[in-house]
Scaffold this motif. Structure first.
Motif, PDB file in Angstrom:
ATOM      1  N   ALA A 217      43.105 -78.056 -26.497  1.00  0.00           N
ATOM      2  CA  ALA A 217      43.554 -78.983 -27.544  1.00  0.00           C
ATOM      3  C   ALA A 217      44.620 -78.347 -28.441  1.00  0.00           C
ATOM      4  N   ALA A 218      44.616 -77.013 -28.518  1.00  0.00           N
ATOM      5  CA  ALA A 218      45.582 -76.323 -29.384  1.00  0.00           C
ATOM      6  C   ALA A 218      47.022 -76.449 -28.860  1.00  0.00           C
ATOM      7  N   GLY A 240      45.492 -74.779 -34.785  1.00  0.00           N
ATOM      8  CA  GLY A 240      45.074 -73.671 -33.926  1.00  0.00           C
ATOM      9  C   GLY A 240      43.682 -73.925 -33.352  1.00  0.00           C
ATOM     10  N   ALA A 241      43.359 -73.147 -32.307  1.00  0.00           N
ATOM     11  CA  ALA A 241      42.072 -73.335 -31.611  1.00  0.00           C
ATOM     12  C   ALA A 241      40.883 -73.116 -32.552  1.00  0.00           C
ATOM     13  N   GLU A 242      41.035 -72.180 -33.495  1.00  0.00           N
ATOM     14  CA  GLU A 242      39.890 -71.899 -34.391  1.00  0.00           C
ATOM     15  C   GLU A 242      39.591 -73.072 -35.304  1.00  0.00           C
ATOM     16  N   ALA A 243      40.653 -73.663 -35.871  1.00  0.00           N
ATOM     17  CA  ALA A 243      40.461 -74.827 -36.755  1.00  0.00           C
ATOM     18  C   ALA A 243      39.842 -75.980 -35.967  1.00  0.00           C
ATOM     19  N   ILE A 244      40.292 -76.149 -34.725  1.00  0.00           N
ATOM     20  CA  ILE A 244      39.768 -77.234 -33.886  1.00  0.00           C
ATOM     21  C   ILE A 244      38.298 -76.987 -33.580  1.00  0.00           C
ATOM     22  N   ALA A 245      37.981 -75.741 -33.208  1.00  0.00           N
ATOM     23  CA  ALA A 245      36.586 -75.404 -32.855  1.00  0.00           C
ATOM     24  C   ALA A 245      35.666 -75.614 -34.046  1.00  0.00           C
ATOM     25  N   SER A 246      36.133 -75.289 -35.256  1.00  0.00           N
ATOM     26  CA  SER A 246      35.234 -75.435 -36.404  1.00  0.00           C
ATOM     27  C   SER A 246      35.009 -76.919 -36.736  1.00  0.00           C
ATOM     28  N   ARG A 247      36.043 -77.780 -36.579  1.00  0.00           N
ATOM     29  CA  ARG A 247      35.826 -79.234 -36.766  1.00  0.00           C
ATOM     30  C   ARG A 247      34.834 -79.756 -35.724  1.00  0.00           C
ATOM     31  N   MET A 248      35.005 -79.269 -34.486  1.00  0.00           N
ATOM     32  CA  MET A 248      34.120 -79.742 -33.410  1.00  0.00           C
ATOM     33  C   MET A 248      32.674 -79.358 -33.689  1.00  0.00           C
ATOM     34  N   SER A 249      32.465 -78.137 -34.199  1.00  0.00           N
ATOM     35  CA  SER A 249      31.072 -77.717 -34.418  1.00  0.00           C
ATOM     36  C   SER A 249      30.431 -78.541 -35.539  1.00  0.00           C
ATOM     37  N   VAL A 250      31.230 -78.966 -36.525  1.00  0.00           N
ATOM     38  CA  VAL A 250      30.692 -79.840 -37.578  1.00  0.00           C
ATOM     39  C   VAL A 250      30.264 -81.176 -36.967  1.00  0.00           C
ATOM     40  N   LEU A 251      31.137 -81.739 -36.096  1.00  0.00           N
ATOM     41  CA  LEU A 251      30.815 -83.039 -35.482  1.00  0.00           C
ATOM     42  C   LEU A 251      29.616 -82.927 -34.548  1.00  0.00           C
ATOM     43  N   GLU A 252      29.552 -81.812 -33.799  1.00  0.00           N
ATOM     44  CA  GLU A 252      28.450 -81.666 -32.852  1.00  0.00           C
ATOM     45  C   GLU A 252      27.126 -81.468 -33.578  1.00  0.00           C
ATOM     46  N   ALA A 253      27.183 -80.802 -34.726  1.00  0.00           N
ATOM     47  CA  ALA A 253      25.946 -80.604 -35.503  1.00  0.00           C
ATOM     48  C   ALA A 253      25.434 -81.948 -36.023  1.00  0.00           C
ATOM     49  N   ALA A 254      26.376 -82.867 -36.313  1.00  0.00           N
ATOM     50  CA  ALA A 254      25.982 -84.171 -36.860  1.00  0.00           C
ATOM     51  C   ALA A 254      25.564 -85.147 -35.764  1.00  0.00           C
ATOM     52  N   ALA A 255      25.951 -84.847 -34.498  1.00  0.00           N
ATOM     53  CA  ALA A 255      25.722 -85.810 -33.402  1.00  0.00           C
ATOM     54  C   ALA A 255      24.241 -85.894 -33.025  1.00  0.00           C
TER      55      ALA A 255
END
Ligand SMILES: Nc1ncnc2c1ncn2[C@@H]1O[C@H](COP(=O)(O)OP(=O)(O)OP(=O)(O)O)[C@@H](O)[C@H]1O
Length: 255
Positions: A217-218, A240-255
């Protein structure tokens, strides 16, 4: 200080626009809302990555945007044409003219050579493939010397590059890719993503790619995050990949 407005009275429409698109599967208690009021445009010459937890609606979004599936409500506009007003034949023709699709599993025909696979969309459209056009498409993905090879004699990365050449042969305005590097190793993924990025930068191709991989995605200009069929977040300006990964982990935690 004087102010100047530069907004256009009639802005050029995006190659693809989704307006309040919803897609429900099934009815009654078993109904699933896969997409829920998504409004999104994909500008010419840009690369967008679509991410989100499993089941968040990414493939459904891609299929609706590409005219492979029809929304339950809302509008999909492809190249300025309202797809809701088209019958199946007209939609198929519009898709053939405007859209290319690349899948995780390559979907090459095993009995055909690389060049025959690349020429297939033209044959299916009843057009006689121009050998020079097919050769140019193979050259564009760096595989001019593999024209006569069948898929089983090509590596995974080479097969995906053939699939990309096939998707581009009809010069579609928009190329959709559903996990195009999902079956590839890191080095091969990078080569395929570099190729896709080059198409955007050099040929103003519009590219929309579903991926689970923040590193993939980066490569995009913009990342759209889905959750429960809605746009949950968006990051522009080549995150960057790190910013993307941290957004994804927030969404996955909420899923
Ligand atoms: N043909 C179908 N019939 C019924 N439900 C469906 C159908 N296709 C998708 N769904 C449901 O719609 C929702 C969104 O599915 P979709 O495949 O778009 O998600 P996704 O984000 O692409 O998932 P994944 O990352 O796991 O591929 C899911 O709950 C899924 O079970």
């Amino acid at each position: 200080m004087p102010t100047t407005t530069t907004s256009l009275a009639h802005p050029v429409p995006h190659p693809i626009e989704l307006r309040a698109v919803s897609r429900r599967y099934g009815t009654g208690e078993r109904a699933v809302t896969a997409l829920d009021g998504v409004t999104l445009g994909f500008a010419e010459g840009t690369m967008t990555a679509v991410m989100g937890p499993s089941g968040s609606g990414k493939s459904t979004l891609l299929h609706c945007a590409a005219g492979l599936d029809r929304p339950t409500s809302g509008r999909v506009v492809i190249g300025g044409t309202e797809t809701g007003e088209l019958d199946e034949t007209a939609l198929t023709l519009l898709r053939r003219d405007r859209i290319g699709f690349v899948f995780q599993s390559f979907n090459l025909v095993s009995a055909l050579t690389a060049e025959q696979n690349v020429a297939l969309p033209l044959r299916l459209a009843g057009r006689r493939p121009d050998p020079a056009q097919v050769a140019a498409a193979l050259a564009a993905v760096g595989l001019a010397d593999r024209a006569g090879h069948r898929p089983d004699r090509l590596s995974g990365g080479q097969q995906q590059r053939i699939a990309i050449a096939r998707a581009l042969i009809a010069r579609p305005a928009v190329l959709f890719a559903d996990e195009p590097t999902g079956a590839l190793d890191i080095t091969t993924s990078r080569a395929v993503l570099g190729l896709l990025r080059g198409l955007v930068d050099r040929h103003r191709q519009t590219l929309v790619m579903v991926t689970h991989d923040p590193a993939a995605a980066a490569w995009a200009d913009r990342v759209v995050f889905l959750a429960d069929g809605r746009i949950a977040d968006e990051i522009a300006d080549r995150p960057g990949a790190e910013a993307i990964a941290s957004r994804m982990s927030v969404l996955e935690a909420a899923a």
